[in-house]
Design a protein around this motif. Structure first.
Motif, mmCIF file in Angstrom:
data_model
loop_
_atom_site.group_PDB
_atom_site.id
_atom_site.type_symbol
_atom_site.label_atom_id
_atom_site.label_comp_id
_atom_site.label_asym_id
_atom_site.label_seq_id
_atom_site.Cartn_x
_atom_site.Cartn_y
_atom_site.Cartn_z
ATOM 1 N N GLY A 57 0.786 -1.228 0.000
ATOM 2 C CA GLY A 57 0.000 0.000 0.000
ATOM 3 C C GLY A 57 0.817 1.276 0.000
ATOM 4 O O GLY A 57 0.252 2.363 0.048
ATOM 5 N N LEU A 58 2.135 1.170 -0.061
ATOM 6 C CA LEU A 58 2.956 2.375 -0.085
ATOM 7 C C LEU A 58 2.961 2.969 -1.488
ATOM 8 O O LEU A 58 2.915 2.248 -2.484
ATOM 9 C CB LEU A 58 4.391 2.057 0.347
ATOM 10 N N THR A 59 3.036 4.279 -1.553
ATOM 11 C CA THR A 59 3.110 4.951 -2.848
ATOM 12 C C THR A 59 4.542 4.871 -3.362
ATOM 13 O O THR A 59 5.476 4.564 -2.613
ATOM 14 C CB THR A 59 2.701 6.429 -2.723
ATOM 15 N N LEU A 60 4.720 5.195 -4.629
ATOM 16 C CA LEU A 60 6.073 5.217 -5.180
ATOM 17 C C LEU A 60 6.908 6.302 -4.503
ATOM 18 O O LEU A 60 8.098 6.111 -4.268
ATOM 19 C CB LEU A 60 6.027 5.432 -6.695
ATOM 20 N N ALA A 61 6.279 7.422 -4.157
ATOM 21 C CA ALA A 61 7.006 8.485 -3.467
ATOM 22 C C ALA A 61 7.479 8.014 -2.094
ATOM 23 O O ALA A 61 8.624 8.265 -1.693
ATOM 24 C CB ALA A 61 6.126 9.728 -3.339
ATOM 25 N N GLU A 62 6.614 7.327 -1.373
ATOM 26 C CA GLU A 62 6.987 6.798 -0.052
ATOM 27 C C GLU A 62 8.086 5.749 -0.181
ATOM 28 O O GLU A 62 9.028 5.710 0.620
ATOM 29 C CB GLU A 62 5.761 6.214 0.648
ATOM 30 N N THR A 63 7.971 4.913 -1.202
ATOM 31 C CA THR A 63 8.999 3.909 -1.457
ATOM 32 C C THR A 63 10.323 4.589 -1.767
ATOM 33 O O THR A 63 11.377 4.166 -1.286
ATOM 34 C CB THR A 63 8.569 2.987 -2.612
ATOM 35 N N ALA A 85 1.152 2.342 9.357
ATOM 36 C CA ALA A 85 0.073 2.671 10.294
ATOM 37 C C ALA A 85 -0.872 3.702 9.668
ATOM 38 O O ALA A 85 -2.094 3.602 9.823
ATOM 39 C CB ALA A 85 0.646 3.190 11.608
ATOM 40 N N LEU A 86 -0.311 4.671 8.973
ATOM 41 C CA LEU A 86 -1.128 5.682 8.301
ATOM 42 C C LEU A 86 -2.016 5.038 7.238
ATOM 43 O O LEU A 86 -3.214 5.305 7.174
ATOM 44 C CB LEU A 86 -0.225 6.751 7.668
ATOM 45 N N HIS A 87 -1.435 4.171 6.433
ATOM 46 C CA HIS A 87 -2.220 3.504 5.390
ATOM 47 C C HIS A 87 -3.271 2.575 5.994
ATOM 48 O O HIS A 87 -4.384 2.471 5.462
ATOM 49 C CB HIS A 87 -1.310 2.744 4.422
ATOM 50 N N LEU A 88 -2.943 1.924 7.080
ATOM 51 C CA LEU A 88 -3.914 1.060 7.746
ATOM 52 C C LEU A 88 -5.103 1.871 8.250
ATOM 53 O O LEU A 88 -6.259 1.464 8.092
ATOM 54 C CB LEU A 88 -3.251 0.299 8.894
ATOM 55 N N VAL A 91 -7.285 2.709 5.308
ATOM 56 C CA VAL A 91 -8.066 1.538 4.879
ATOM 57 C C VAL A 91 -9.232 1.310 5.840
ATOM 58 O O VAL A 91 -10.360 1.041 5.413
ATOM 59 C CB VAL A 91 -7.170 0.287 4.772
ATOM 60 N N ASP A 92 -8.976 1.428 7.144
ATOM 61 C CA ASP A 92 -10.051 1.266 8.128
ATOM 62 C C ASP A 92 -11.154 2.299 7.917
ATOM 63 O O ASP A 92 -12.342 1.970 7.988
ATOM 64 C CB ASP A 92 -9.501 1.364 9.557
ATOM 65 N N ALA A 93 -10.768 3.549 7.649
ATOM 66 C CA ALA A 93 -11.762 4.600 7.394
ATOM 67 C C ALA A 93 -12.553 4.295 6.126
ATOM 68 O O ALA A 93 -13.775 4.498 6.079
ATOM 69 C CB ALA A 93 -11.083 5.960 7.290
ATOM 70 N N GLN A 94 -11.875 3.787 5.120
ATOM 71 C CA GLN A 94 -12.571 3.441 3.876
ATOM 72 C C GLN A 94 -13.539 2.286 4.112
ATOM 73 O O GLN A 94 -14.664 2.291 3.598
ATOM 74 C CB GLN A 94 -11.558 3.077 2.789
ATOM 75 N N ILE A 95 -13.141 1.321 4.895
ATOM 76 C CA ILE A 95 -14.037 0.197 5.221
ATOM 77 C C ILE A 95 -15.267 0.717 5.962
ATOM 78 O O ILE A 95 -16.391 0.293 5.671
ATOM 79 C CB ILE A 95 -13.294 -0.871 6.043
#
Length: 152
Positions: A57-63, A85-88, A91-95
């Motif tokens: 789930g990391l972006t290319l910029a984050e990578t 943790a930020l991406h998680l 995802v939880d908010a989207q769920i």
């Protein structure tokens, strides 16, 4: 190794490998006199890391940030943990949003199923959608108040 071999080894396309070079995630490889790229074994490892980071789930910029930190000799574990943790949380908010949408759709479908099909005869309006708006506008229903009656 040539770009085609590298792409096949990592499950990516040659176009993707070139793109990663263009944006700086991959170092420019040495070139043969004929202009062909010549990649070392470390290129396959780098591409697998980029692929796995994206799968997490990391972006290319984050990578790219992580790769840059590693190149500078910095530890990346805490930074990566924070990103995950930020991406998680996202995802939880989207769920949560999807579950709310699912509940609303279920309620609308139940209202639609309970409606008399013959009442759906006005092509200018949709009674199912309007029933939703009417349900939202109605004041909340209070639970009935039950009094206990004395036993005789």
């Amino acid at each position: 190794m040539r770009i085609g071999e590298l792409a096949q080894q990592t499950g990516l396309t040659t176009k993707t490998v070139r793109y990663y070079e263009q944006i700086g995630l991959m170092e420019e490889p040495d070139r043969h006199t004929n202009g062909y790229r010549d990649y070392g074994d470390d290129a396959a490892e780098r591409l697998r890391f980029i692929r796995d980071a994206q799968a997490a789930g990391l972006t290319l910029a984050e990578t790219g940030e992580i790769i840059g930190m590693k190149a500078a000799g910095q530890s990346t574990c805490a930074h990566t943990r924070d990103l995950l943790a930020l991406h998680l949380a996202e995802v939880d908010a989207q769920i949560d949003r999807l579950l709310a949408t699912r509940n609303e759709l279920r309620a609308m479908a139940e209202r639609a199923a309970a409606m008399n099909p013959e009442s759906c005869n006005d092509p200018a309006r949709c009674q199912v959608i309007e029933a939703r708006a009417a349900a939202e506008a109605a004041p909340p229903r209070r639970a009935p108040h039950h009094r206990l009656l004395p036993l005789a």
